[in-house]
Design a protein around this motif. Structure first.
Motif, PDB file in Angstrom:
ATOM      1  N   VAL A  58       0.862  -1.181   0.000  1.00 39.14           N
ATOM      2  CA  VAL A  58       0.000   0.000   0.000  1.00 39.14           C
ATOM      3  C   VAL A  58       0.895   1.226   0.000  1.00 39.14           C
ATOM      4  O   VAL A  58       1.810   1.322   0.813  1.00 39.14           O
ATOM      5  CB  VAL A  58      -0.916   0.062   1.247  1.00 39.14           C
ATOM      6  CG1 VAL A  58      -1.848   1.250   1.173  1.00 39.14           C
ATOM      7  CG2 VAL A  58      -1.690  -1.201   1.435  1.00 39.14           C
ATOM      8  N   THR A  60       0.722   5.274   0.537  1.00 41.64           N
ATOM      9  CA  THR A  60      -0.181   6.262   1.121  1.00 41.64           C
ATOM     10  C   THR A  60       0.455   7.648   1.159  1.00 41.64           C
ATOM     11  O   THR A  60       1.673   7.793   1.064  1.00 41.64           O
ATOM     12  CB  THR A  60      -0.573   5.873   2.560  1.00 41.64           C
ATOM     13  OG1 THR A  60       0.589   5.901   3.385  1.00 41.64           O
ATOM     14  CG2 THR A  60      -1.222   4.509   2.610  1.00 41.64           C
ATOM     15  N   ILE A  69      -4.903   6.731  -0.382  1.00 42.86           N
ATOM     16  CA  ILE A  69      -4.342   5.481  -0.897  1.00 42.86           C
ATOM     17  C   ILE A  69      -3.998   5.700  -2.375  1.00 42.86           C
ATOM     18  O   ILE A  69      -4.882   5.790  -3.213  1.00 42.86           O
ATOM     19  CB  ILE A  69      -5.342   4.306  -0.756  1.00 42.86           C
ATOM     20  CG1 ILE A  69      -5.843   4.168   0.679  1.00 42.86           C
ATOM     21  CG2 ILE A  69      -4.720   3.010  -1.279  1.00 42.86           C
ATOM     22  CD1 ILE A  69      -4.783   3.848   1.695  1.00 42.86           C
ATOM     23  N   ILE A  72      -2.534   0.233  -4.087  1.00 39.72           N
ATOM     24  CA  ILE A  72      -2.793  -0.926  -3.243  1.00 39.72           C
ATOM     25  C   ILE A  72      -2.796  -2.127  -4.192  1.00 39.72           C
ATOM     26  O   ILE A  72      -3.566  -2.173  -5.145  1.00 39.72           O
ATOM     27  CB  ILE A  72      -4.102  -0.789  -2.419  1.00 39.72           C
ATOM     28  CG1 ILE A  72      -4.255  -1.975  -1.464  1.00 39.72           C
ATOM     29  CG2 ILE A  72      -5.304  -0.563  -3.295  1.00 39.72           C
ATOM     30  CD1 ILE A  72      -5.309  -1.772  -0.382  1.00 39.72           C
ATOM     31  N   TYR A  84      -6.939  -6.891   0.638  1.00 39.92           N
ATOM     32  CA  TYR A  84      -7.103  -5.436   0.656  1.00 39.92           C
ATOM     33  C   TYR A  84      -7.805  -4.997   1.937  1.00 39.92           C
ATOM     34  O   TYR A  84      -7.393  -4.034   2.575  1.00 39.92           O
ATOM     35  CB  TYR A  84      -7.927  -4.952  -0.541  1.00 39.92           C
ATOM     36  CG  TYR A  84      -7.306  -5.158  -1.893  1.00 39.92           C
ATOM     37  CD1 TYR A  84      -5.937  -5.044  -2.109  1.00 39.92           C
ATOM     38  CD2 TYR A  84      -8.107  -5.459  -2.987  1.00 39.92           C
ATOM     39  CE1 TYR A  84      -5.395  -5.228  -3.369  1.00 39.92           C
ATOM     40  CE2 TYR A  84      -7.569  -5.628  -4.249  1.00 39.92           C
ATOM     41  CZ  TYR A  84      -6.213  -5.519  -4.437  1.00 39.92           C
ATOM     42  OH  TYR A  84      -5.690  -5.687  -5.684  1.00 39.92           O
ATOM     43  N   MET A  87      -5.411  -5.144   4.854  1.00 42.55           N
ATOM     44  CA  MET A  87      -4.441  -4.040   4.813  1.00 42.55           C
ATOM     45  C   MET A  87      -5.101  -2.723   5.223  1.00 42.55           C
ATOM     46  O   MET A  87      -4.546  -1.959   6.023  1.00 42.55           O
ATOM     47  CB  MET A  87      -3.826  -3.920   3.415  1.00 42.55           C
ATOM     48  CG  MET A  87      -2.888  -5.048   3.076  1.00 42.55           C
ATOM     49  SD  MET A  87      -1.925  -4.777   1.563  1.00 42.55           S
ATOM     50  CE  MET A  87      -3.158  -5.053   0.298  1.00 42.55           C
ATOM     51  N   LEU A  88      -6.291  -2.457   4.699  1.00 44.04           N
ATOM     52  CA  LEU A  88      -6.983  -1.213   5.030  1.00 44.04           C
ATOM     53  C   LEU A  88      -7.432  -1.185   6.488  1.00 44.04           C
ATOM     54  O   LEU A  88      -7.378  -0.133   7.131  1.00 44.04           O
ATOM     55  CB  LEU A  88      -8.160  -1.002   4.077  1.00 44.04           C
ATOM     56  CG  LEU A  88      -7.750  -0.725   2.622  1.00 44.04           C
ATOM     57  CD1 LEU A  88      -8.959  -0.825   1.695  1.00 44.04           C
ATOM     58  CD2 LEU A  88      -7.065   0.622   2.488  1.00 44.04           C
ATOM     59  N   ASN A 106      -8.186   3.324  -7.155  1.00 42.41           N
ATOM     60  CA  ASN A 106      -8.435   2.402  -6.045  1.00 42.41           C
ATOM     61  C   ASN A 106      -9.802   2.605  -5.395  1.00 42.41           C
ATOM     62  O   ASN A 106     -10.073   2.049  -4.332  1.00 42.41           O
ATOM     63  CB  ASN A 106      -7.333   2.561  -4.996  1.00 42.41           C
ATOM     64  CG  ASN A 106      -5.986   2.268  -5.575  1.00 42.41           C
ATOM     65  OD1 ASN A 106      -5.773   1.194  -6.127  1.00 42.41           O
ATOM     66  ND2 ASN A 106      -5.080   3.215  -5.494  1.00 42.41           N
ATOM     67  N   CYS A 110     -11.629   0.480  -2.081  1.00 44.30           N
ATOM     68  CA  CYS A 110     -11.960   1.146  -0.818  1.00 44.30           C
ATOM     69  C   CYS A 110     -13.461   1.158  -0.546  1.00 44.30           C
ATOM     70  O   CYS A 110     -13.874   1.044   0.605  1.00 44.30           O
ATOM     71  CB  CYS A 110     -11.372   2.550  -0.796  1.00 44.30           C
ATOM     72  SG  CYS A 110      -9.576   2.530  -0.571  1.00 44.30           S
TER      73      CYS A 110
END
Length: 119
Positions: A58, A60, A69, A72, A84, A87-88, A106, A110
Motif C-alpha cells: 500500500v 499512502t 491510498i 494498493i 485489501y 491491509m486497510l 483504487n 476502498c
C-alpha cells in the motif's frame, strides 16, 4: 500484517511495485519508490500474509486529515479483496484520526472495504 517500508525491504518492494500496470520498467519502479522515500508525508507499507509471505503493498500520503491510498496491490493468486480489507483495516488502526480515502484507481477497492465495515 503491515510493515512500514525500510531499506532492507527494497527488493521486495520493487518487486511488488513492478506489479502496477503503468510501471512497466525498473526505472519507473525506482522513480516510484523514490517518490515515497523522499517525502515525509508519503509511506509504503508491505503486507505479510499468515504464511509469512510478502503478498501486498500500500502506498499512502497523509494530507489534510486524510490518508490517501495511491497504490494498493496484491500478488497474483491472492484473495485480493480479503487481503485489501486486511491491509486497510490495519491502516485504519494505525491512523485512527485520519479518514482513509482512495485515488480514482483504487476507489472500488476502498468502497468494498467500507461496505465490509458496515456489515
Amino acid at each position: 500484517m503491515l510493515y512500514q517500508y525500510r531499506k532492507d525491504y527494497e527488493k521486495v518492494t520493487m518487486g511488488l511495485l513492478s506489479l502496477i500496470d503503468n510501471l512497466d520498467n525498473m526505472d519507473l519502479v525506482e522513480q516510484q519508490l523514490n517518490w515515497y522515500v523522499e517525502n515525509d508525508d508519503h509511506h509504503l507499507w508491505l503486507y505479510r500474509d499468515p504464511n509469512n509471505n510478502w503478498t501486498g503493498l500500500v502506498g499512502t500520503e497523509e494530507r489534510q486529515g486524510q490518508l490517501l491510498i495511491h497504490q494498493i496491490i496484491c500478488t497474483p493468486g491472492e484473495h485480493k479483496q480479503n487481503t485489501y480489507n486486511q491491509m486497510l483495516n490495519e491502516l485504519n488502526e494505525a491512523y485512527p484520526k485520519l479518514k482513509i480515502v482512495a485515488s480514482l484507481a483504487n476507489r472500488r477497492i476502498c468502497l468494498e472495504w467500507e461496505n465490509q465495515l458496515r456489515e
